[in-house]
Scaffold this motif. Sequence first.
Motif, short mmCIF file in Angstrom:
data_model
loop_
_atom_site.label_atom_id
_atom_site.label_comp_id
_atom_site.label_asym_id
_atom_site.label_seq_id
_atom_site.Cartn_x
_atom_site.Cartn_y
_atom_site.Cartn_z
N ARG A 1 0.82 -1.21 0.00
CA ARG A 1 0.00 0.00 0.00
C ARG A 1 0.85 1.25 0.00
NH1 ARG A 1 -3.96 -3.06 2.35
NH2 ARG A 1 -5.22 -3.56 0.56
N PRO A 2 0.44 2.33 -0.60
CA PRO A 2 -0.78 2.51 -1.41
C PRO A 2 -0.57 2.20 -2.89
CG PRO A 2 0.34 4.61 -1.13
CD PRO A 2 1.20 3.57 -0.46
N LEU B 1 -16.78 1.93 3.21
CA LEU B 1 -16.53 3.37 3.15
C LEU B 1 -17.49 4.15 4.03
CD1 LEU B 1 -14.29 4.85 1.86
CD2 LEU B 1 -15.61 5.08 -0.22
N PHE C 1 -11.53 16.29 3.48
CA PHE C 1 -10.89 15.03 3.88
C PHE C 1 -10.16 14.41 2.68
CE2 PHE C 1 -11.20 10.35 4.03
CZ PHE C 1 -10.42 10.10 5.15
N LEU C 2 -10.83 14.44 1.52
CA LEU C 2 -10.22 13.87 0.31
C LEU C 2 -8.92 14.59 -0.04
CD1 LEU C 2 -13.31 13.26 -2.02
CD2 LEU C 2 -12.00 11.58 -0.71
C1 HEC Z 1 -4.87 1.35 -2.10
C2 HEC Z 1 -6.00 1.08 -1.28
C3 HEC Z 1 -6.88 2.22 -0.83
C4 HEC Z 1 -7.50 3.16 -1.60
C5 HEC Z 1 -7.43 3.31 -3.12
C6 HEC Z 1 -8.27 3.96 -0.71
N1 HEC Z 1 -8.13 3.53 0.58
FE1 HEC Z 1 -9.03 4.27 2.24
N2 HEC Z 1 -8.05 2.94 3.40
C7 HEC Z 1 -7.22 1.94 2.93
C8 HEC Z 1 -6.76 1.16 4.06
C9 HEC Z 1 -5.85 -0.05 3.97
C10 HEC Z 1 -7.32 1.73 5.21
C11 HEC Z 1 -7.16 1.28 6.65
C12 HEC Z 1 -8.32 0.45 7.05
C13 HEC Z 1 -8.08 -0.34 8.30
O1 HEC Z 1 -7.36 0.12 9.18
O2 HEC Z 1 -8.64 -1.43 8.36
C14 HEC Z 1 -8.12 2.85 4.76
C15 HEC Z 1 -8.85 3.67 5.61
C16 HEC Z 1 -9.73 4.65 5.20
C17 HEC Z 1 -10.53 5.47 6.07
C18 HEC Z 1 -10.50 5.43 7.59
C19 HEC Z 1 -9.37 6.30 8.05
C20 HEC Z 1 -9.22 6.39 9.54
O3 HEC Z 1 -8.57 7.35 10.00
O4 HEC Z 1 -9.73 5.50 10.25
C21 HEC Z 1 -11.29 6.29 5.29
C22 HEC Z 1 -12.30 7.31 5.74
C23 HEC Z 1 -10.94 5.99 3.92
N3 HEC Z 1 -9.99 5.01 3.90
C24 HEC Z 1 -11.49 6.62 2.81
C25 HEC Z 1 -11.05 6.43 1.50
C26 HEC Z 1 -11.59 7.13 0.35
C27 HEC Z 1 -12.72 8.15 0.41
C28 HEC Z 1 -10.93 6.68 -0.74
C29 HEC Z 1 -11.09 7.11 -2.19
C30 HEC Z 1 -10.95 8.50 -2.46
C31 HEC Z 1 -9.96 5.69 -0.28
N4 HEC Z 1 -10.07 5.56 1.07
C32 HEC Z 1 -9.08 5.01 -1.12
C33 HEC Z 1 -6.88 1.69 1.63
C34 HEC Z 1 -7.28 2.45 0.54
#
Ligand code: HEC
Length: 443
Positions: free
Chosen positions: A310-311, A390, A408-409
């Motif tokens: 990741r990522p 999500l 946030f984005l």
């Molecule tokens: C490459 C993979 C990947 C992509 C693409 C991705 N995420 Fe994530 N995201 C993650 C992972 C892994 C976590 C951690 C989740 C966990 O701890 O179980 C996470 C966590 C989050 C969290 C929680 C954060 C927190 O502080 O707890 C949010 C909200 C989130 N993502 C929103 C988004 C949004 C909106 C998008 C698209 C714009 C996105 N993510 C795209 C992998 C991704």
Amino acid sequence: MYPIWIVPYLTSGLVIGLIASFHILPSHLAVGAFWFNVYIERKAYRERRPELLAFVKRYTLLILIFCFVFGSLSGVGIWFSATVASPRGLSALIHNYVWGWATEWVFFLIEVATIYVYYYTFGKVDERTHLRIGYLYAVAAWISMIIITGILAFMLTPGKWLETGKFFDGFFNPTYWPQLAARTFFMFGIAGLYALIISATLKEREVAREVARLAGGWGFAGLLLGGLSSYWWLKKLPPEAQDFLFGGTLPYLSVLLKVALLSGGLVALYFLVFGILFPRLNNLPLAFLVLLVLFLGILAGEGLREGLRRPYIVAGFMYGHQVVGADLPAKGIKSEVEALNEEGYLSRLGYLPPELRRITDENRLTVGRILVAHQCANCHALSRKGLRSLPGLLEGLGLTDPEDLASFLEGLDGYPYMPPFVGTEEERLAAGAYLATMVSKTP
Ligand code: HEC
């Protein structure tokens, strides 16, 4: 950009993961089993004990059917799912490694041909020739592993390729050797387990016991050395990945590590007790149960290996949402992030009808959904239930307002494991507006 594949609840990434983890069972069996097979066959000829050949025949049939039906089907399944889940990622790999795959398939063809020849020439050609066919298979199969491991390890640690763009700089990358060692030893572990399954079906108890004892030894040594190689691999990981795992950045990864270790330990214990020490006690239901435990371990191990990247899809080069995130001057490739932020992500979605390529008050939510699907759905379920939901995560952060969500984005790449949101401010606002429809306003 290509159209996106949204998989309800699971996410497209997990679909590849499930198929790929299953594929490990037949593929590593196909590669590891013949070393054990020809070892037993040679023993049978040398010690003039034809009764051992009953095992060899049955084991070969298992390989023939399980590996070359289910293994081939799931192998193609990986290609299909990866093609739709991550077309640009796969394209990047093919552009670099098409000759790697071509070479692998040459050896794969040798495998396919020799296994049939081996199986159907039992007792029809002399012993030495038959053994040679077996060795030919074993070596060809292992070479296919030597090649594919380079491409797999490249995705996690492309090494000097990030500067030079050269085939072998990416192939012999920092985690190549430890991963090849781990896979090579684990394939003996997997082969040992299948041999114990087959031995439990043999009528002749004496033969069953002897094979079980030998298979237990191979399996135990394979797991032990595979475990040590994996430790070497962990040490070779880049600092970001180490931090995900040991620094608590992504706690679920350390859970996966524990599951993998535990199941490896249980399978090793089985080899020791029901293989080496008391082969008499081995039986079919137990062996299948252990196969299930092994599969859980593989799932966890693969989840771990993929999660550490990741990522990125190709670390340091292409993000999980298929946007090139770094310059590669050696190949004349530029990072796409700045361009997409300026010209807009929609400008690259050639498949969209013209009315969706400009944001209006009417289509804002539709376009927002398309953007979120492209940039989040590889890793997050868009529904309330499912993998890394999500809506669930956003609510957990208390984000419900469209503008808050849009900001946030903007900071998404502040998370070390998520790619940046790419696109213009207008697009970000549209994505925020769509995200706001996902979350409930009343906490
Ligand atoms: C490459 C993979 C990947 C992509 C693409 C991705 N995420 Fe994530 N995201 C993650 C992972 C892994 C976590 C951690 C989740 C966990 O701890 O179980 C996470 C966590 C989050 C969290 C929680 C954060 C927190 O502080 O707890 C949010 C909200 C989130 N993502 C929103 C988004 C949004 C909106 C998008 C698209 C714009 C996105 N993510 C795209 C992998 C991704």
